[in-house]
Scaffold this motif. Sequence first.
Motif: not given
Length: 469
Positions: A54-57, A228-229, A372-373
């Motif tokens: 969820g944090a990455a999204a 993911f990236l 990174a995002l």
Amino acid sequence: MENDQVTQAASQHLREFWTALGGAPALAATCGFGGTGELVSAFRVTDLAAAAIGAAATAAAELLQASTGHLPAVHVDRRMASLWFGASLHPLGWTMPPLWDAIAGNYRARDRWIRLHTNAPHHRQAALSVLDCAADQESVRQAVAGWDADTLEAAIVARGGCAAVMYSREEWAAHPQGKAVAAEPLLHVATGARVSTRAWEPSRDRPLRGIRVLDLTRILAGPVATRFLAGLGAEVLRIDPYGWEEPNTVPEVVLGKRCARLNLKDPADLDTLRRLMGHADILVHGYRSDALAKLGLDAAQRRELNPALIDVSLDAYGWSGAWQCRRGFDSLIQMSTGIAEAGMRVMGSAAPVNLPVQAIDHATGYLMAAAALRGLTLRMTRGVGIEVRASLARTAAVLQLRTEPMREVSGFAAETPVDRCAHVEPTSWGPAARLLPPVQIEGAPLAWRYPARALGAYEPEWLPSNELL
């Protein structure tokens, strides 16, 4: 546990992660969670999995909001998140190599338990050279039984191997390295000075189209981050040395990437790495913290080479203390930090009980992707580069021990073909099915351009700009 309580637990983790990333608190509340059941463990592994993904999204949604003014909805399926923390790839007509080397595992020393990590040939040889025994479990068991655990750990580490004594959480808290890790933030985040950056904005459906990610990572957190990236449209170029293989993990984690090889001891190949780094948007690296410095590429030199670089790095045992350069993996971190000992007690076992999946690796990987995002968002809106450092040992500290009896923990439904993508993935090893993504980002679904290909399948070069569109 009722569904609203489950959602609350995952949301709590997400808020902690988002705060560590420096994000606006209100954004964390916009991520939704669903799905029933969870991984059976003494720890709340499914909550950790759902929150990390969820944090990455959420970081991807924030990047799109900064460009378009619209915040896409984000929804994480807790069951699918749990499955992705295990294995997303399912061979069709062929078999993946075993996850663990034949002698890797937990052994009882004279005074306490110790884990040997021997998946890499040189780590295996280091352990066997210290134990001076045959390469089978029974011989290793007998040899380990004659050592004190601390002495054996030190001897194997001194030979360049990987081992970890089992401590309780209380013992780790009192250990000098445990104290050092506890004093560190979950993520070290440093923002550079304002610099000139190239014109770029995220595409609505492929947020990272046109972004170049240089991947200097191996098992397992770093490759999860760059996977993911890649799923968001980034061009990911992974670099490995000649001869290096990870047969039991590569098909799982190189989805969407181009993988090449360089010999960084060769001046020409090192120059190639410098050129690649100079034209990268994001660098993700998981070498030991002193490795790049020995090549003349410490953090300051990387920043000089590429002032706008988003520099994300990983260390096993933290960034301070005597163990900051020690080799480490998820299963070793579980032993050192008290996770395996707590699992043994809660589950009523006579031996260490590790987590059902390598959750520390996976969670850290998604936190690195989120960093990174967020770095891209900061670079786009403020014109700055960013440096973020994560560690497995620090991520392990956030994993929550259950308070309710284990009989109240219900597993999730077994995986079925319905959980898999409709198309067959033509990997280098044979056809395979891949799980459906564990998270939905409104208007920007995760999708990977390349199937999993063997290490060294591509040349160490960036694609021409017109092929990034």
